[in-house]
Design a protein around this motif. Structure first.
Motif, PDB file in Angstrom:
ATOM      1  N   TYR B 105       2.204  11.560 -33.618  1.00 30.83           N
ATOM      2  CA  TYR B 105       2.583  10.409 -32.794  1.00 30.83           C
ATOM      3  C   TYR B 105       1.862  10.305 -31.454  1.00 30.83           C
TER       4      TYR B 105
ATOM      5  N   ASN C   4       2.336   5.686 -37.497  1.00 24.83           N
ATOM      6  CA  ASN C   4       3.618   5.437 -38.108  1.00 24.83           C
ATOM      7  C   ASN C   4       3.504   5.484 -39.632  1.00 24.83           C
ATOM      8  N   GLU C  78       7.636   6.138 -30.037  1.00 22.41           N
ATOM      9  CA  GLU C  78       7.470   5.040 -30.987  1.00 22.41           C
ATOM     10  C   GLU C  78       8.437   3.922 -30.620  1.00 22.41           C
ATOM     11  N   ASN C  82       8.788  -0.386 -34.697  1.00 23.23           N
ATOM     12  CA  ASN C  82       7.959   0.376 -35.634  1.00 23.23           C
ATOM     13  C   ASN C  82       8.759   1.390 -36.439  1.00 23.23           C
ATOM     14  N   VAL C  83       9.769   1.989 -35.816  1.00 21.42           N
ATOM     15  CA  VAL C  83      10.616   2.927 -36.550  1.00 21.42           C
ATOM     16  C   VAL C  83      11.334   2.163 -37.658  1.00 21.42           C
ATOM     17  N   GLY C  86       8.791   1.225 -40.298  1.00 20.85           N
ATOM     18  CA  GLY C  86       8.356   2.433 -40.997  1.00 20.85           C
ATOM     19  C   GLY C  86       9.376   2.878 -42.022  1.00 20.85           C
TER      20      GLY C  86
END
Lengths: 121, 291, 220
Positions: B105, C4, C78, C82-83, C86
């Protein structure tokens, strides 16, 4: 350069005094490069800005000078300058407290001079 | 470049934990965030990095909001204090896995440095985090912070549980990285005495309010400890900001914070001593105990 | 987004590995339960085991992912968006991979079971969508209200345990295969309510997770 820092005095003052002492003792020679502020910071685990403040004090006093892109160097005649400065401060910094303590212990001037006479400088 | 938060208020179930906090974190500095337990340090760091939402107020990096903004977030790293107790989902995770996710990340992750630090700390990364000591978890916090290479890096209690040798190692590593990269580091810590000398700026958080923000040296130099006979001390410090008075019999000691231009009346028969950051902090934030 | 995708793709393969292990375990039970194994029949039935394993896996891992990985990824900078995306990508990829694996086996080994299986695929996809959503909702609830999540997980485990027990009993009564086959032959029909349930579940999951994730606080 390897003295320890104390809490009794601002760190940048201690840094500049340590460099001065090293010049007096011949650990750092004239026209020789002194450690960078980052090196000093790492050695004493202090912020580089603090180390820089200490070093700048010496630059302002003409003890050190900057060579662009290279670093800090001990100025010519730095040792004499420090010597003169420290001598000038000697009476205030060392004799005055000595006399004050002697006074509160009722030690006469004669006794004091004798005590000093017994010792070798 | 600077990270600015304005008028941050944070409320948890009706209780206000941060009151109107405004700060500007400048580029290329080492900041210390100090405060007592429950002062709101972790909450503030979480909000600065958009990990927790605010109740009101904004956080921005170079004028761009941080919340839900991947470009801003990519320049921030908040390496959280890890507490892998049984309740935490991380207990069953291996340190290696945690570092692997971090390396995925953080865009500029320094793999080489990661390996170097794991070796330096002698960390067994195959161990589950729930089985690690507090000191080992702090090492992971430190590794993530340093290897992330984020321009703004926040560390929460990075030295908790570390022995004195490892703490010294951490301070040196931090200074080395700071010198090499000029990144901004914000470190929250309880161990003020040791960290004091590396903190260029200090932010004191007390009961959810920022009560001091500024150059560490200036703050420490503005404070002194005046002691002697009670009347003399009172006379010498008349009109000055005093904190945390302590008396034994006729003797009194008090911490004084001088504003520019002020000074202690040294013609009085008192001792004036410098104070450390830690003593100054206790004088400011330990008031309740003194009364 | 690249990071991601990398994370969630790897996460999908890890989950698929767990699912395969569960499938292998169920197969093992089935083989021990049955008297005499017909290899071809076994191979064509195996995809069902894979589906059951995927259901199991998604229930467990989806709920775990919410309480562990979602806060972890947020803590690593993040965005919530996006989480959220994803996680959807992972769900879709896993269902695709599982059903594709089933389809490949059935196409490779034609037979009576296989032709029923191929026609059951749409239903299986719906079932997987429903369970994926359910697992995800349970996980979201678990993050927000620990006790409610715990109750739902216990119910879930009870239900799945019951299913396994039933299958086990079926295996010891007759042969597992014939019982199971009579059950799965119903799957080739795709009732409208099933499609509806699948979409409602997915919708609920999306809505629910987004509502919670939007204001979620990171605690590790």
């Amino acid at each position: 350069m390897n003295e320890r820092l104390t809490e009794q005095k601002s760190i940048y003052l201690q840094i500049s005094e340590m460099i001065e002492t090293d010049i007096l003792r011949g650990i750092l020679l004239e026209e020789e490069q002194v450690p960078s502020t980052n090196e000093l910071a790492k050695l004493y685990t202090i912020n580089p800005a603090t180390a820089a403040k200490g070093v700048n004090l010496l630059v302002d006093g003409g003890i050190l000078y900057k060579r662009r892109g290279i670093g800090m160097f001990v100025a010519k005649g730095a040792r004499d300058k420090i010597l003169a400065k420290r001598r000038a401060a000697f009476a205030e910094n060392h004799i005055a407290p000595l006399l004050a303590e002697a006074r509160s212990l009722d030690i006469s001037k004669e006794e004091l001079l004798n005590m000093i006479g017994e010792r070798t400088v | 470049m600077s990270l600015i938060c304005e008028k941050i208020v944070k409320t948890y179930s009706g209780k206000e934990v941060l009151h109107d906090v405004s700060l500007e974190l400048k580029e290329s500095r080492i900041y210390g965030l100090i405060g007592r337990n429950g002062a709101g340090k972790t909450t503030l760091l979480s909000i600065l990095t958009a990990q927790n939402p605010t109740t009101s107020g904004t956080v921005s990096l170079d004028g761009q909001p941080v919340w839900e903004n991947r470009r801003s977030l990519a320049r921030l790293c908040f390496s959280r204090e890890l507490n892998a107790n049984a309740e935490s989902g991380l207990a069953a995770m291996k340190a290696k896995e945690y570092l692997r996710i971090a390396s995925t990340y953080y865009e500029d992750w320094d793999k080489e440095m990661e390996q170097k630090l794991v070796k330096l700390f002698d960390l067994n990364v195959k161990k589950k985090m729930g089985k690690m000591s507090k000191g080992m978890l702090s090492m992971i916090t430190i590794i993530v912070a340093l290897c992330s290479k984020a321009p703004y890096t926040f560390l929460d209690e990075p030295v908790a549980g570390l022995d004195v040798v490892a703490r010294e190692q951490f301070y040196k590593l931090l200074l080395e990285e700071y010198a090499a990269s000029g990144r901004t580091f914000v470190i929250s810590t309880h161990i003020i005495e040791e960290a004091a000398d590396i903190l260029e700026e200090v932010i004191i958080l007390h009961d959810g309010k920022v009560i001091l923000e500024g150059d560490t040296q200036t703050f420490v130099d503005s404070a002194c400890y005046v002691s002697g006979k009670a009347e003399e001390v009172d006379a010498a410090t008349a009109g000055l900001e005093t904190h945390h008075p302590e008396t034994i019999g006729r003797s009194k000691g008090v911490t004084v914070f001088l504003k520019p231009g002020q000074q202690v009346d040294e013609t009085r028969d008192v001792s004036v001593q410098p104070v450390s950051l830690q003593r100054a902090f206790v004088a400011l934030c330990g008031e309740e105990e003194a009364k | 987004m690249k990071r991601n995708l990398k994370f969630w793709t790897r996460f999908t393969w890890e989950t698929a590995g767990v699912d395969l292990a569960i499938a292998a375990l169920i197969s093992l039970f089935a083989v021990f339960g049955a008297e005499g194994v017909n290899l071809k029949l076994f191979v064509t039935v195996a995809p069902y085991f894979l589906c059951i394993a995927t259901i199991f896996g998604m229930m467990m891992i989806n709920s775990g992912a919410h309480s562990i990985y979602v806060p972890l990824l947020l803590s690593m900078g993040e965005t919530r968006r996006n989480v959220f995306l994803g996680f959807r990508y992972y769900q879709a990829l896993l269902i695709t991979v599982a059903t594709a694996a089933c389809a490949i086996i059935w196409l490779a080994v034609p037979g009576e079971v296989s032709s029923v299986g191929l026609r059951s695929l749409p239903t299986l996809i719906c079932i997987l969508m429903i369970t994926a959503s359910y697992g995800s909702i349970v996980g979201t609830i678990f993050v927000k209200w620990k006790w409610a999540g715990t109750v739902m997980i216990i119910l879930l485990c009870g239900g799945l345990g019951g299913l396994v027990g039933f299958l086990g009993m079926a295996a010891s009564m007759e042969t597992l295969f014939s019982t199971a086959l009579s059950m799965v032959s119903h799957l080739k029909e795709l009732p409208h309510w099933m499609i509806l349930t699948a979409f409602v579940s997915v919708g609920l999951d999306l809505l629910f997770q987004w509502l919670i994730l939007r204001r979620q606080e990171v605690r590790l």
